[in-house]
Write a protein that holds these residues in place. Structure first.
Motif, short mmCIF file in Angstrom:
data_model
loop_
_atom_site.label_atom_id
_atom_site.label_comp_id
_atom_site.label_asym_id
_atom_site.label_seq_id
_atom_site.Cartn_x
_atom_site.Cartn_y
_atom_site.Cartn_z
N VAL A 197 33.76 16.45 13.40
CA VAL A 197 35.21 15.58 14.33
C VAL A 197 35.31 14.29 14.08
CG1 VAL A 197 35.96 17.93 15.61
CG2 VAL A 197 34.08 15.75 17.11
N GLY A 198 34.70 13.51 14.12
CA GLY A 198 34.46 12.36 14.06
C GLY A 198 34.63 11.73 12.47
N GLU A 199 34.53 12.65 11.29
CA GLU A 199 34.80 11.69 10.42
C GLU A 199 36.45 11.85 10.09
OE1 GLU A 199 30.90 13.24 7.55
OE2 GLU A 199 31.69 14.81 8.34
N VAL A 200 37.18 13.09 10.95
CA VAL A 200 38.36 13.40 10.12
C VAL A 200 39.45 13.39 11.12
CG1 VAL A 200 37.37 15.47 8.50
CG2 VAL A 200 37.65 15.78 10.72
N ASP A 201 40.85 13.06 10.89
CA ASP A 201 41.89 12.95 12.00
C ASP A 201 42.17 14.43 11.89
OD1 ASP A 201 43.99 13.06 13.76
OD2 ASP A 201 44.45 11.40 12.86
N LEU A 202 42.26 15.38 13.35
CA LEU A 202 42.41 16.88 13.24
C LEU A 202 43.89 16.65 12.55
CD1 LEU A 202 39.78 18.59 14.67
CD2 LEU A 202 40.17 18.85 12.39
N ARG A 203 44.55 15.96 13.43
CA ARG A 203 46.61 16.14 13.28
C ARG A 203 47.07 15.66 12.13
NH1 ARG A 203 47.17 11.60 17.49
NH2 ARG A 203 45.42 10.53 16.16
N THR A 204 46.34 15.03 11.90
CA THR A 204 47.09 14.45 9.88
C THR A 204 46.30 15.56 8.57
OG1 THR A 204 46.18 13.02 9.75
CG2 THR A 204 47.67 12.50 10.84
N LEU A 205 45.67 16.24 9.13
CA LEU A 205 45.09 16.69 7.74
C LEU A 205 45.88 17.03 7.21
CD1 LEU A 205 41.52 18.77 9.14
CD2 LEU A 205 41.53 16.53 7.62
N GLY A 206 45.77 17.47 5.52
CA GLY A 206 47.18 17.93 4.45
C GLY A 206 46.19 19.46 5.01
N VAL A 207 46.62 20.07 4.68
CA VAL A 207 46.86 21.25 4.52
C VAL A 207 48.34 22.58 3.81
CG1 VAL A 207 46.60 24.05 5.16
CG2 VAL A 207 45.88 22.02 6.78
N VAL A 208 47.27 22.58 2.38
CA VAL A 208 47.74 23.39 1.17
C VAL A 208 47.71 24.61 0.95
CG1 VAL A 208 48.65 23.35 -1.20
CG2 VAL A 208 48.08 21.10 0.13
N LEU A 209 48.28 26.15 1.21
CA LEU A 209 48.06 27.52 0.61
C LEU A 209 48.75 27.86 -0.68
CD1 LEU A 209 46.98 30.27 1.70
CD2 LEU A 209 48.73 30.69 2.47
N GLU A 210 48.00 27.94 -0.92
CA GLU A 210 47.94 28.39 -2.72
C GLU A 210 48.09 30.18 -3.08
OE1 GLU A 210 47.33 24.35 -4.82
OE2 GLU A 210 46.21 26.13 -5.78
N VAL A 211 49.11 31.28 -4.01
CA VAL A 211 49.14 31.61 -4.50
C VAL A 211 49.05 32.34 -6.10
CG1 VAL A 211 49.45 34.55 -3.94
CG2 VAL A 211 49.88 32.42 -2.31
N ASN A 212 48.11 32.33 -6.58
CA ASN A 212 48.20 32.07 -7.86
C ASN A 212 48.24 31.20 -8.90
OD1 ASN A 212 47.94 35.12 -8.04
ND2 ASN A 212 49.73 35.45 -7.70
N GLY A 213 48.23 29.94 -8.01
CA GLY A 213 48.32 28.31 -8.65
C GLY A 213 49.97 27.84 -8.03
N GLU A 214 50.81 28.98 -7.53
CA GLU A 214 51.72 28.38 -6.47
C GLU A 214 51.51 27.85 -5.47
OE1 GLU A 214 56.31 29.88 -6.22
OE2 GLU A 214 54.42 31.35 -8.31
#
Ligand code: OOG
Ligand code: MG
Length: 262
Positions: free
Chosen positions: A175-192
């Motif tokens: 948890v010291g290596e990342v800021d868990l609040r600003t982590l970007g999250v991308v969910l893809e289905v079939n590349g979309e």
């Protein structure tokens, strides 16, 4: 408690059978409008006891309905807590048969693994971060046993918060290596790209969901043991999937994890 023990056991058997046989049912509060929160968690506990009795193990704990996107999607305003079992675990890149599920949806989640026990009351983000060994990406597959995913909070708690499958993978980070609040999250289905978000969508900080879980368990005289995997809750709306879909979750700095539905 408003329900007697026999009713709790009967409802647990009914809901678990719906899970195992991929059958839906009406929400249980329709027939039991007076059931309370203790009844709901007692039914969930009875489902856990059934699984343990058949030799299964608890593979992790989960918080659900921890983001506004999820609360709005499901029409509830409070988080809920449940567990995932060994039989729910799928390897990263693994296959899931949709015929074994009713109407699966996928959720992007940040998962924690503890190195020390956490016990409420009074658990907070700082205590969670101090007790976290590492975080990693996880896809949770939810599959409410209730027809058309229509439920209220007590019904969904009794139904072990729709837990059905999960996969964790990607990169492990402290948890010291990342800021868990600003982590970007991308969910893809079939590349979309189907949904996008950041860690802060979960209660302002995903560790807050783990603290809430510890406080919930503390009120029941339980704790989060060391070495526990915790799914902190969907960051975005859940996305419905069907056979043929390839799902990939990418989290900034934490790599990716994927699942195939067949
Ligand atoms: C309840 C489970 C929610 C999450 O991450 O929000 C959940 C449901 O939406 O069926 O696991
Ligand atoms: Mg979830």
């Amino acid at each position: 408690m408003k329900l007697d023990n026999a009713t709790v056991l009967r409802l647990a058997e009914h809901l678990e059978n719906c899970e195992l046989q991929a059958r839906d049912t009406l929400k249980i509060t329709d027939d039991h409008p007076d059931m309370d929160w203790d009844d709901a968690y007692a039914i969930q506990d009875a489902i856990k006891a059934r699984k343990l009795g058949r030799g299964h193990k608890v593979a992790g704990l989960k918080a659900g309905l921890t983001s506004h996107a999820k609360m709005k999607q499901m029409g509830v305003d409070t988080p809920c807590f449940g567990f995932v079992a060994d039989a729910h675990a799928v390897p990263d890149g693994g296959e899931i048969k949709v015929s074994e599920l009713i109407h699966p949806k996928v959720e992007p989640e940040i998962c924690f693994v503890t190195k020390r026990a956490l016990r409420g009351p009074g658990c907070h983000i700082g205590a969670v971060l101090a007790a976290t060994d590492f975080v990693m990406p996880g896809i949770e597959v939810i599959d409410s046993r209730y027809r058309d995913f229509k439920f209220d909070l007590k019904s969904v708690i009794a139904d072990n918060t729709s837990a059905a499958r999960f996969a964790v993978g990607g990169r492990v980070r402290s948890v010291g290596e990342v800021d868990l609040r600003t982590l970007g999250v991308v969910l893809e289905v079939n590349g979309e790209i189907k949904s996008l978000g950041a860690g802060a969508a979960v209660l302002g900080h995903p560790a807050a969901a783990v603290a809430m879980l510890a406080n919930h368990l503390g009120s029941r005289g339980e704790e989060i043991p060391a070495g526990t995997l915790i799914l902190s809750g969907g960051i975005t709306e859940a996305v419905a999937v069907k056979a043929g879909d390839n799902v990939a979750l990418r989290i900034q700095g934490l790599g990716s994890v994927s699942l195939r539905f067949i």
